[in-house]
Design an enzyme around this catalytic site. Structure first.
Site, PDB file in Angstrom:
ATOM      1  N   TYR A 138      -1.155 -28.598   0.322  1.00  0.00           N
ATOM      2  CA  TYR A 138      -0.304 -29.033  -0.786  1.00  0.00           C
ATOM      3  C   TYR A 138      -0.737 -28.275  -2.042  1.00  0.00           C
ATOM      4  O   TYR A 138      -1.800 -28.545  -2.603  1.00  0.00           O
ATOM      5  CB  TYR A 138      -0.438 -30.535  -1.027  1.00  0.00           C
ATOM      6  N   LEU A 174      11.973 -43.322   1.520  1.00  0.00           N
ATOM      7  CA  LEU A 174      13.126 -43.260   0.608  1.00  0.00           C
ATOM      8  C   LEU A 174      13.901 -41.961   0.821  1.00  0.00           C
ATOM      9  O   LEU A 174      14.689 -41.561  -0.039  1.00  0.00           O
ATOM     10  CB  LEU A 174      12.670 -43.381  -0.849  1.00  0.00           C
ATOM     11  N   ARG A 199      12.901 -38.946   0.655  1.00  0.00           N
ATOM     12  CA  ARG A 199      12.552 -38.039  -0.450  1.00  0.00           C
ATOM     13  C   ARG A 199      13.332 -38.365  -1.731  1.00  0.00           C
ATOM     14  O   ARG A 199      13.715 -37.485  -2.482  1.00  0.00           O
ATOM     15  CB  ARG A 199      12.773 -36.585  -0.034  1.00  0.00           C
ATOM     16  N   GLY A 200      13.587 -39.637  -1.919  1.00  0.00           N
ATOM     17  CA  GLY A 200      14.283 -40.086  -3.123  1.00  0.00           C
ATOM     18  C   GLY A 200      15.781 -40.214  -2.961  1.00  0.00           C
ATOM     19  O   GLY A 200      16.456 -40.792  -3.820  1.00  0.00           O
ATOM     20  N   SER A 219      16.781 -43.803  -2.932  1.00  0.00           N
ATOM     21  CA  SER A 219      16.035 -44.630  -3.887  1.00  0.00           C
ATOM     22  C   SER A 219      16.937 -45.361  -4.870  1.00  0.00           C
ATOM     23  O   SER A 219      16.510 -46.307  -5.528  1.00  0.00           O
ATOM     24  CB  SER A 219      15.064 -43.755  -4.677  1.00  0.00           C
TER      25      SER A 219
END
Length: 335
Positions: free
Chosen positions: A56, A206, A208-209, A212
């Protein structure tokens, strides 16, 4: 905070984990100070499981986690690390390497960046097509014996690979995407893990949103956001998926919660062996996610969600075609 055990032999962790990837890259610019404050707020709320990866932002995320954990007793947290992904100087991904010698090298750097003597759960990020899983797990088992890692996990692999790995050394959990709109795990992988006593750490709860309740057609365009390159966030797929969110929003309103809270609570309600990972990058988003622990989904709520979100309801695949081809978890059992 409720506690859940990762598998038959794994650690007891908080019922929600914190995914730290987005604090370093992928989802556009991140705020270092807010990221660290978010980790602290998560710990204060009882979250003990922090998930990261050595690739990352090429180690940046591990160093950020180390900074956030300064002065935090080591036994207060469980650190989960993915390894094996190769990257070039421009950030491009260049394959996998999970040979035991490479694994030992990756681990040495992670221990240094994290400032710790051991990692609680260490896992290959993907299946290396060039290395038998037995060889990879055998190398990890040696590192368990040496005390450098406490437990072995897997990520995005299918039932056949899970069985082969578990036969070499106990696997405590499988990290895999699971959400209202991504239910591929239910085909056979979830059954396999339950049979073998392996926990699930679910990421992408979610999507990746996307589900959401905060994402719109204009989201992410102001900065470099990886999501805009994935099929579910593009064109007609995005329109169809945002229409699904409106179904979720209506059900959430009846429950008295936000769409994100209901989506997280749904994943948590699928089994006590499942620990949702929330990728909150700010204290506001974390506070909302924590509210999911107070949401009780009745049989009527679950039925309404099942009707609104049947399997394969999402438009578009969860990754681009090239990445999908590398997902062992997408291959049918026995293939």
């Amino acid at each position: 905070m409720e506690q859940r055990k990762l598998g038959l032999t794994g650690p007891t962790v908080s019922a929600l984990g914190l995914g730290c990837m987005g604090m370093s890259e992928v989802y556009g610019p991140a705020d270092r100070g807010e990221s660290i404050a978010t980790v602290h707020a998560a710990l204060d709320a009882g979250i003990t499981l922090l998930d990261t990866g050595d690739f990352y932002a090429m180690g940046h995320n591990e160093m950020l986690v180390r900074e956030a954990l300064t002065n935090v007793p080591r036994d207060r947290v469980q650190i989960s690390v993915k390894f094996g992904a190769l990257r070039g100087p421009a950030g491009e991904f260049a394959g996998m390497d999970t040979r035991p010698a490479a694994t030992k090298n990756f681990l040495a750097y992670s221990l240094q960046r994290l400032g710790t003597d051991y990692i609680d759960v260490y896992r290959p990020a993907r299946l290396d097509p060039n290395v038998p899983i037995e060889e990879t797990i055998g190398g990890l088992a040696d590192l368990v014996k040496a005390g450098y890692i406490r437990h072995i996990g897997l990520s995005e692999v299918g039932s056949d690979t899970i069985r082969r790995a578990h036969a070499v050394h106990p696997i405590v959990d499988l990290q895999i995407e699971y959400s209202l709109i991504e239910r591929g795990i239910e085909r056979d992988i979830l059954k396999t893990c339950r049979e073998l006593g392996i926990g699930i750490t679910a990421y992408g709860v979610l999507a990746r949103g996307l589900i959401s309740g905060h994402w719109s057609k204009d989201s992410g365009k102001a900065g470099k956001d990886y999501r805009l390159m994935t099929p579910r966030f593009q064109g007609n797929n995005l329109d169809a998926n945002l229409a699904l969110v409106e179904r979720l929003r209506a059900i959430a309103a009846e429950i008295g919660a936000t769409p994100a809270q209901v989506a997280i609570a749904w994943v948590a309600a699928q089994g006590k062996e499942i620990v949702p990972l929330v990728g909150a990058r700010s204290r506001n988003r974390l506070t909302e996610a924590l509210g999911a622990t107070k949401v009780t989904l009745t049989p009527a709520h679950l039925a309404a969600l099942a009707q609104a979100f049947p399997p394969n309801v999402a438009s578009g695949t969860r990754y681009a075609a090239e990445q999908m081809a590398h997902l062992d978890s997408e291959k049918p059992a026995g293939a």
